[in-house]
Design a protein around this motif. Sequence first.
Motif, PDB file in Angstrom:
ATOM      1  N   LEU A 254      57.449  76.496  10.283  1.00  0.00           N
ATOM      2  CA  LEU A 254      58.839  76.030  10.231  1.00  0.00           C
ATOM      3  C   LEU A 254      59.125  75.060  11.370  1.00  0.00           C
ATOM      4  N   THR A 255      58.614  75.401  12.572  1.00  0.00           N
ATOM      5  CA  THR A 255      58.841  74.529  13.726  1.00  0.00           C
ATOM      6  C   THR A 255      58.209  73.157  13.511  1.00  0.00           C
ATOM      7  N   GLN A 256      57.003  73.151  12.975  1.00  0.00           N
ATOM      8  CA  GLN A 256      56.331  71.884  12.716  1.00  0.00           C
ATOM      9  C   GLN A 256      57.081  71.064  11.671  1.00  0.00           C
ATOM     10  N   GLY A 257      57.590  71.763  10.650  1.00  0.00           N
ATOM     11  CA  GLY A 257      58.358  71.055   9.620  1.00  0.00           C
ATOM     12  C   GLY A 257      59.629  70.448  10.177  1.00  0.00           C
ATOM     13  N   GLU A 258      60.324  71.210  11.029  1.00  0.00           N
ATOM     14  CA  GLU A 258      61.542  70.705  11.651  1.00  0.00           C
ATOM     15  C   GLU A 258      61.227  69.487  12.529  1.00  0.00           C
ATOM     16  N   ALA A 259      60.104  69.567  13.267  1.00  0.00           N
ATOM     17  CA  ALA A 259      59.726  68.460  14.152  1.00  0.00           C
ATOM     18  C   ALA A 259      59.437  67.194  13.350  1.00  0.00           C
ATOM     19  N   ARG A 260      58.728  67.365  12.223  1.00  0.00           N
ATOM     20  CA  ARG A 260      58.417  66.180  11.405  1.00  0.00           C
ATOM     21  C   ARG A 260      59.688  65.537  10.858  1.00  0.00           C
ATOM     22  N   ARG A 261      60.624  66.390  10.430  1.00  0.00           N
ATOM     23  CA  ARG A 261      61.881  65.845   9.888  1.00  0.00           C
ATOM     24  C   ARG A 261      62.689  65.164  10.988  1.00  0.00           C
ATOM     25  N   ALA A 262      62.731  65.801  12.182  1.00  0.00           N
ATOM     26  CA  ALA A 262      63.499  65.210  13.293  1.00  0.00           C
ATOM     27  C   ALA A 262      62.889  63.886  13.726  1.00  0.00           C
ATOM     28  N   ALA A 263      61.545  63.796  13.783  1.00  0.00           N
ATOM     29  CA  ALA A 263      60.877  62.540  14.156  1.00  0.00           C
ATOM     30  C   ALA A 263      61.200  61.454  13.138  1.00  0.00           C
ATOM     31  N   ALA A 264      61.195  61.835  11.857  1.00  0.00           N
ATOM     32  CA  ALA A 264      61.523  60.869  10.805  1.00  0.00           C
ATOM     33  C   ALA A 264      62.961  60.367  10.952  1.00  0.00           C
ATOM     34  N   ASP A 265      63.873  61.253  11.367  1.00  0.00           N
ATOM     35  CA  ASP A 265      65.276  60.859  11.549  1.00  0.00           C
ATOM     36  C   ASP A 265      65.405  59.844  12.695  1.00  0.00           C
ATOM     37  N   VAL A 266      64.677  60.075  13.795  1.00  0.00           N
ATOM     38  CA  VAL A 266      64.735  59.147  14.935  1.00  0.00           C
ATOM     39  C   VAL A 266      64.259  57.763  14.503  1.00  0.00           C
ATOM     40  N   GLY A 287      54.253  62.262  17.358  1.00  0.00           N
ATOM     41  CA  GLY A 287      53.435  63.317  17.963  1.00  0.00           C
ATOM     42  C   GLY A 287      54.225  64.388  18.676  1.00  0.00           C
ATOM     43  N   CYS A 288      55.548  64.208  18.774  1.00  0.00           N
ATOM     44  CA  CYS A 288      56.366  65.206  19.470  1.00  0.00           C
ATOM     45  C   CYS A 288      56.645  66.395  18.531  1.00  0.00           C
ATOM     46  N   ASP A 289      56.420  67.619  19.028  1.00  0.00           N
ATOM     47  CA  ASP A 289      56.668  68.814  18.212  1.00  0.00           C
ATOM     48  C   ASP A 289      57.757  69.703  18.806  1.00  0.00           C
ATOM     49  N   ASP A 290      58.538  69.150  19.740  1.00  0.00           N
ATOM     50  CA  ASP A 290      59.618  69.906  20.364  1.00  0.00           C
ATOM     51  C   ASP A 290      60.947  69.500  19.739  1.00  0.00           C
ATOM     52  N   PRO A 291      61.566  70.384  18.951  1.00  0.00           N
ATOM     53  CA  PRO A 291      62.826  70.024  18.287  1.00  0.00           C
ATOM     54  C   PRO A 291      63.925  69.590  19.254  1.00  0.00           C
ATOM     55  N   GLU A 292      63.991  70.199  20.440  1.00  0.00           N
ATOM     56  CA  GLU A 292      65.047  69.847  21.391  1.00  0.00           C
ATOM     57  C   GLU A 292      64.858  68.417  21.907  1.00  0.00           C
ATOM     58  N   ARG A 300      69.973  59.403  21.504  1.00  0.00           N
ATOM     59  CA  ARG A 300      69.755  58.129  22.213  1.00  0.00           C
ATOM     60  C   ARG A 300      69.556  56.974  21.230  1.00  0.00           C
ATOM     61  N   ALA A 301      68.892  57.239  20.131  1.00  0.00           N
ATOM     62  CA  ALA A 301      68.587  56.181  19.161  1.00  0.00           C
ATOM     63  C   ALA A 301      69.849  55.525  18.619  1.00  0.00           C
TER      64      ALA A 301
END
Length: 314
Positions: A254-266, A287-292, A300-301
């Motif tokens: 779940l954490t990895q999935g959230e990270a991929r979605r958040a990276a895509a949003d940025v 490559g970032c896997d930290d949701p925070e 920032r974006a």
Amino acid sequence: MVSPPHEAMHRIFQHDPGLFSRVSRFLGVDIPAPVKATALPTDLTETNPVERRVDTLLRLETADQGSFILAVEAQGKKHPDKPASWAYYTAYLWTKYRLPTALLVVCQDHATARWAKQAVSCGPPQLPTLTVQPLVAGPHNMPVITDPEEARADLVLASLAAITHAAEPDVDVILKALSTALRDAPEDVAKPLIEFTAQGLAKRPAKNLWRNLVAVDLSFYKSYLAEEVRAEVRKAVRDEVRKEVQAEVRDEALTQGEARRAAADVLAVLAERGLPVSDAVRERIDGCDDPETLSRWLRRAVTASTAEDVVSGA
């Protein structure tokens, strides 16, 4: 098919024939302790094809009353044909051995005990001819042994008390007293009593308590009963570990999935604003896997002048 409680209720008298004399005082009679006991064949079949077998058959010899035959029957429920069978047993045994013959019926419930102890005659009321009235041991007259010291004084009687009270509320306390008393008993003494008690409890709820007591209080004892409990404990531990591992894997996924979605949003916000994204920045965001961290970069974006400003300072 013969059930485990049936076997336990009569075979315990084979294990300790002297038990009958100790039980008799609870039945309103006084039978001396035998000075000798002999197990006899239980097959009472005649030459005709009708097979008749008594559960346990003993020849007991006492110092002051001589010898007598004891037939022990385990009775799990009322059965209208049983009194006739019991009459046959006692008459046959009396004829065969030419000795006084006694019949003991062991029960586990009050209704069966009340039924079993009734006198039944084979003849009409005015001509009873042969009357059968067995001694009956059951929850109505067997002692409730809840003191480990009392159980230790007569382990076999304590086991029978547990068996005959298998369906009674007091059985848990009886079992705890018995398991405590058996801790100090040699294994060759404890082993058959542990098994008799387990058989007598069969599928009743108290069987689970006995299994746990054997596994914990009598952990020295090796048998199918103890090993069964220990195997279940090991399985439960394995299942719990497996669940924890599965939960960790699921959480990680779940954490990895959230990270991929958040990276895509940025990256989507940067693309929408038309800001160029270098390969180095894209690789760092993907490559970032930290949701925070990704959440902070997303904020920032929205206002950053360049993509480099988004990831600068982490």
